[in-house]
Design a protein around this motif. Structure first.
Motif, PDB file in Angstrom:
ATOM      1  N   SER A  75      17.540  13.145  -0.074  1.00 20.44           N
ATOM      2  CA  SER A  75      17.905  13.690   1.073  1.00 20.44           C
ATOM      3  C   SER A  75      17.735  15.280   1.076  1.00 20.44           C
ATOM      4  N   ARG A  76      17.054  15.869   0.243  1.00 21.70           N
ATOM      5  CA  ARG A  76      16.693  17.370   0.632  1.00 21.70           C
ATOM      6  C   ARG A  76      15.117  17.298   0.813  1.00 21.70           C
ATOM      7  N   ARG A  77      14.440  16.118   0.476  1.00 19.19           N
ATOM      8  CA  ARG A  77      13.114  16.285   0.119  1.00 19.19           C
ATOM      9  C   ARG A  77      12.176  15.360   1.228  1.00 19.19           C
ATOM     10  N   ASN A  78      12.729  14.318   1.545  1.00 17.53           N
ATOM     11  CA  ASN A  78      12.237  13.292   1.998  1.00 17.53           C
ATOM     12  C   ASN A  78      12.565  12.780   3.559  1.00 17.53           C
ATOM     13  N   PRO A  79      11.790  13.126   4.428  1.00 11.68           N
ATOM     14  CA  PRO A  79      12.466  12.890   5.909  1.00 11.68           C
ATOM     15  C   PRO A  79      12.451  11.348   6.155  1.00 11.68           C
ATOM     16  N   SER A  82      16.171  21.006   6.427  1.00 15.81           N
ATOM     17  CA  SER A  82      15.688  22.312   6.660  1.00 15.81           C
ATOM     18  C   SER A  82      15.852  23.589   5.480  1.00 15.81           C
ATOM     19  N   ALA A  83      16.419  22.984   4.462  1.00 12.78           N
ATOM     20  CA  ALA A  83      16.752  23.881   3.288  1.00 12.78           C
ATOM     21  C   ALA A  83      15.561  24.374   2.579  1.00 12.78           C
ATOM     22  N   GLY A  84      14.460  24.002   2.867  1.00 13.95           N
ATOM     23  CA  GLY A  84      13.310  24.552   2.294  1.00 13.95           C
ATOM     24  C   GLY A  84      12.813  23.717   0.911  1.00 13.95           C
ATOM     25  N   GLU A  85      13.318  22.591   0.949  1.00 12.79           N
ATOM     26  CA  GLU A  85      12.623  21.580  -0.224  1.00 12.79           C
ATOM     27  C   GLU A  85      11.820  20.298   0.267  1.00 12.79           C
ATOM     28  N   ALA A  86      11.884  20.350   1.680  1.00 14.66           N
ATOM     29  CA  ALA A  86      11.124  18.914   2.299  1.00 14.66           C
ATOM     30  C   ALA A  86       9.763  19.032   2.014  1.00 14.66           C
ATOM     31  N   GLU A  87       9.125  17.873   1.649  1.00 13.47           N
ATOM     32  CA  GLU A  87       7.844  17.866   1.318  1.00 13.47           C
ATOM     33  C   GLU A  87       6.817  17.252   2.445  1.00 13.47           C
ATOM     34  N   PHE A 114       5.804  13.455   2.431  1.00 17.33           N
ATOM     35  CA  PHE A 114       6.824  12.583   2.915  1.00 17.33           C
ATOM     36  C   PHE A 114       7.190  12.653   4.447  1.00 17.33           C
ATOM     37  N   ALA A 115       6.925  13.893   5.066  1.00 19.74           N
ATOM     38  CA  ALA A 115       6.918  14.013   6.552  1.00 19.74           C
ATOM     39  C   ALA A 115       5.791  13.211   7.252  1.00 19.74           C
ATOM     40  N   THR A 116       4.744  13.157   6.558  1.00 19.11           N
ATOM     41  CA  THR A 116       3.461  12.495   7.309  1.00 19.11           C
ATOM     42  C   THR A 116       3.671  10.795   6.930  1.00 19.11           C
ATOM     43  N   ILE A 117       4.531  10.387   5.993  1.00 22.29           N
ATOM     44  CA  ILE A 117       4.759   9.107   6.060  1.00 22.29           C
ATOM     45  C   ILE A 117       6.031   8.832   7.023  1.00 22.29           C
ATOM     46  N   ALA A 118       6.854   9.495   7.158  1.00 23.72           N
ATOM     47  CA  ALA A 118       7.847   9.102   8.199  1.00 23.72           C
ATOM     48  C   ALA A 118       7.202   9.229   9.605  1.00 23.72           C
ATOM     49  N   LEU A 119       6.300  10.177   9.904  1.00 27.03           N
ATOM     50  CA  LEU A 119       5.811  10.028  11.113  1.00 27.03           C
ATOM     51  C   LEU A 119       5.070   8.514  11.562  1.00 27.03           C
ATOM     52  N   SER A 120       4.449   8.337  10.382  1.00 27.93           N
ATOM     53  CA  SER A 120       3.711   7.007  10.429  1.00 27.93           C
ATOM     54  C   SER A 120       4.473   5.855  10.669  1.00 27.93           C
ATOM     55  N   ASN A 121       5.831   5.810  10.005  1.00 29.80           N
ATOM     56  CA  ASN A 121       6.657   4.771  10.089  1.00 29.80           C
ATOM     57  C   ASN A 121       7.357   4.865  11.295  1.00 29.80           C
TER      58      ASN A 121
END
Length: 236
Positions: free
Chosen positions: A117-121, A172-177, A180-187
């Motif tokens: 929940s802190r790292r993976n969109p 937005s707390a600074g731990e997001a990778e 994982f954002a790239t995977i989210a955009l793809s999905n």
């Protein structure tokens, strides 16, 4: 060996009493897990029976409560082990205790190590669109307005904007990778208006079935449009 380390020289609980307390602990925990802390899976296999009216919740209060739940249930398990002689339990009972321990440690691992929940969109797409999808998986088409899945679907559609707001706060707390954002955009590709398309398809099914006109169509479409708009904002 792990269980024996928690035992004391003089057992307070008999084997039967320990088994009963372990069974009650497991029953309590799995009910709690389904209601509060079991995250959605990215595949199409429902992992547990959710209580009626369930919706995902990743507020700060909910996250803190999950860690408190872990501490409470882990303490209950330790108390059973210390008040009995687990090294002398039947093998099946030792396995049961190990399974309960593993599930408890999974909760701790998710909350303190994986921290999706802190790292993976992409995690939040599963908790929102995945939660909507789960109401429709592995069953016959919805052909009646009295279908018990419809109230659950409306609750989960309604939760999408709230959960994605919680997601933005966590991520937005600074731990997001970035990976994982790239995977989210793809999905997210091809998902535009997906919730509305689901409701429109259900509406067609209901109109063609014996139920005729669906009185709640507008409420479901409004919830679907709000969910779709939240997903679009999240993607942006």
């Amino acid at each position: 060996a792990l269980m024996a380390a928690d035992a004391v020289e003089t057992a307070v609980l008999t084997e039967a009493e320990a088994a009963a307390q372990l069974s009650l602990l497991a029953e309590d925990y799995f009910v709690l897990r389904a209601a509060t802390s079991q995250p959605m899976s990215a595949d199409d296999v429902p992992r547990c029976e959710r209580p009626a009216g369930w919706a995902p919740d990743f507020s700060e209060q909910a996250m803190e409560r999950r860690l408190a739940d872990y501490a409470e249930y882990a303490q209950r398990l330790r108390a059973i082990l210390r008040a009995s002689e687990p090294e002398h339990w039947p093998r099946a009972q030792q396995v049961d205790a190990a399974v309960v321990m593993a599930h408890l440690e999974r909760l701790r691992w998710e909350q303190t190590v994986l921290r999706p929940s802190r790292r993976n969109p992409d995690f939040f797409l599963t908790q929102t669109l995945g939660a909507v999808q789960e109401t429709l998986v592995g069953a016959e088409p919805i052909e009646s307005a009295a279908d018990r899945r419809l109230p659950e679907l409306l609750v989960r559609l309604g939760a999408v904007p709230t959960v994605l707001e919680q997601a933005e706060a966590h991520l937005s707390a600074g731990e997001a990778e970035g990976e994982f954002a790239t995977i989210a955009l793809s999905n997210l590709e091809g998902r535009e208006g997906c919730c509305r398309r689901v409701i429109e398809a259900i509406n067609v099914s209901l109109r063609e079935g014996p139920g005729g006109v669906w009185a709640e169509e507008e409420a479901f479409l409004a919830a679907a449009d709000a969910a779709d708009a939240a997903v679009e904002r999240f993607g942006a």
